[in-house]
Motif scaffolding. Structure first.
Motif, PDB file in Angstrom:
ATOM      1  N   LEU A  17     -12.212  11.941  13.383  1.00 29.58           N
ATOM      2  CA  LEU A  17     -11.287  13.004  13.775  1.00 29.58           C
ATOM      3  C   LEU A  17     -10.839  12.740  15.209  1.00 29.58           C
ATOM      4  O   LEU A  17     -11.668  12.684  16.118  1.00 29.58           O
ATOM      5  N   LEU A  33      -5.893  14.336  13.674  1.00 30.84           N
ATOM      6  CA  LEU A  33      -5.752  13.499  12.484  1.00 30.84           C
ATOM      7  C   LEU A  33      -7.114  12.879  12.201  1.00 30.84           C
ATOM      8  O   LEU A  33      -7.892  12.637  13.132  1.00 30.84           O
ATOM      9  N   TYR A  34      -7.373  12.607  10.933  1.00 31.90           N
ATOM     10  CA  TYR A  34      -8.482  11.723  10.597  1.00 31.90           C
ATOM     11  C   TYR A  34      -7.914  10.310  10.598  1.00 31.90           C
ATOM     12  O   TYR A  34      -6.973  10.018   9.848  1.00 31.90           O
ATOM     13  N   TYR A  45      -4.327   6.951   8.161  1.00 32.27           N
ATOM     14  CA  TYR A  45      -4.745   8.247   8.696  1.00 32.27           C
ATOM     15  C   TYR A  45      -4.209   9.358   7.810  1.00 32.27           C
ATOM     16  O   TYR A  45      -3.392   9.130   6.923  1.00 32.27           O
ATOM     17  N   VAL A  46      -4.700  10.570   8.068  1.00 34.82           N
ATOM     18  CA  VAL A  46      -4.243  11.736   7.299  1.00 34.82           C
ATOM     19  C   VAL A  46      -4.318  12.951   8.214  1.00 34.82           C
ATOM     20  O   VAL A  46      -5.206  13.030   9.073  1.00 34.82           O
ATOM     21  N   SER A  47      -3.385  13.875   8.040  1.00 34.14           N
ATOM     22  CA  SER A  47      -3.391  15.087   8.858  1.00 34.14           C
ATOM     23  C   SER A  47      -4.325  16.127   8.239  1.00 34.14           C
ATOM     24  O   SER A  47      -4.895  15.908   7.169  1.00 34.14           O
ATOM     25  N   ILE A  48      -4.474  17.241   8.920  1.00 39.38           N
ATOM     26  CA  ILE A  48      -5.405  18.270   8.450  1.00 39.38           C
ATOM     27  C   ILE A  48      -4.637  19.555   8.132  1.00 39.38           C
ATOM     28  O   ILE A  48      -3.532  19.763   8.610  1.00 39.38           O
ATOM     29  N   PRO A  55      -9.139  17.626   5.753  1.00 39.77           N
ATOM     30  CA  PRO A  55      -8.036  16.674   5.624  1.00 39.77           C
ATOM     31  C   PRO A  55      -7.092  17.070   4.498  1.00 39.77           C
ATOM     32  O   PRO A  55      -7.522  17.666   3.504  1.00 39.77           O
ATOM     33  N   LEU A  59      -6.877   9.203   3.320  1.00 39.99           N
ATOM     34  CA  LEU A  59      -6.184   8.440   4.358  1.00 39.99           C
ATOM     35  C   LEU A  59      -5.107   7.578   3.711  1.00 39.99           C
ATOM     36  O   LEU A  59      -5.298   7.063   2.606  1.00 39.99           O
TER      37      LEU A  59
END
Ligand SMILES: [Zn+2]
Length: 133
Positions: A17, A33-34, A45-48, A55, A59
């Motif tokens: 994170l 973001l992760y 990556y991926v947002s939350i 998440p 990703l």
């Protein structure tokens, strides 16, 4: 709130994170973001979800992130044009793709699923004469 333990599906590294500025610099629109521990070599990556540390899905690298954005846009047209409510649209994709509700999020979708969803949305929009066939 505790960060969720997730792994990068591309390289198997843990996701960390991080402030969104770590990836987006001053252009960051989100707070966190992760991000794959292998970033920037592994650009995943991926947002939350807002107000949580959950998440939005798995990703994703550039192409998949782009496909998911396009799939979201195609689906949003369904409720923007009042063909379905947002809730009905998500029920429809669960039914159409045979998904359990926890998987019925575009953040979980593969590129293939995104392209299928976009095609399905476009068919509906054509039937309603919202886009040209
Ligand atoms: Zn990775």
């Amino acid at each position: 709130m505790k960060p969720v333990k997730i792994k990068c599906p591309y390289c198997g590294c843990p996701a960390i994170l991080r402030p969104a500025s770590y990836v987006h610099g001053d252009r960051a629109k989100e707070k966190y973001l992760y991000v794959c521990a292998g970033y920037p070599k592994c650009d995943a990556y991926v947002s939350i979800h807002r107000g949580t540390l959950i998440p939005k899905g798995t990703l994703a690298k550039g192409d998949l992130r782009h496909s998911r954005i396009e799939a979201h846009k195609a689906m949003a047209l369904l409720w923007e044009h009042h063909i379905m409510t947002r809730t009905q649209a998500y029920q429809w994709i669960r039914y159409r793709f045979g998904l359990r509700s926890k998987h019925a999020h575009i953040g979980q979708f593969s590129e293939y699923m995104c392209s299928q969803l976009i095609a399905e949305c476009h068919d509906i929009l054509k039937n309603h004469h919202i886009i040209a066939s």
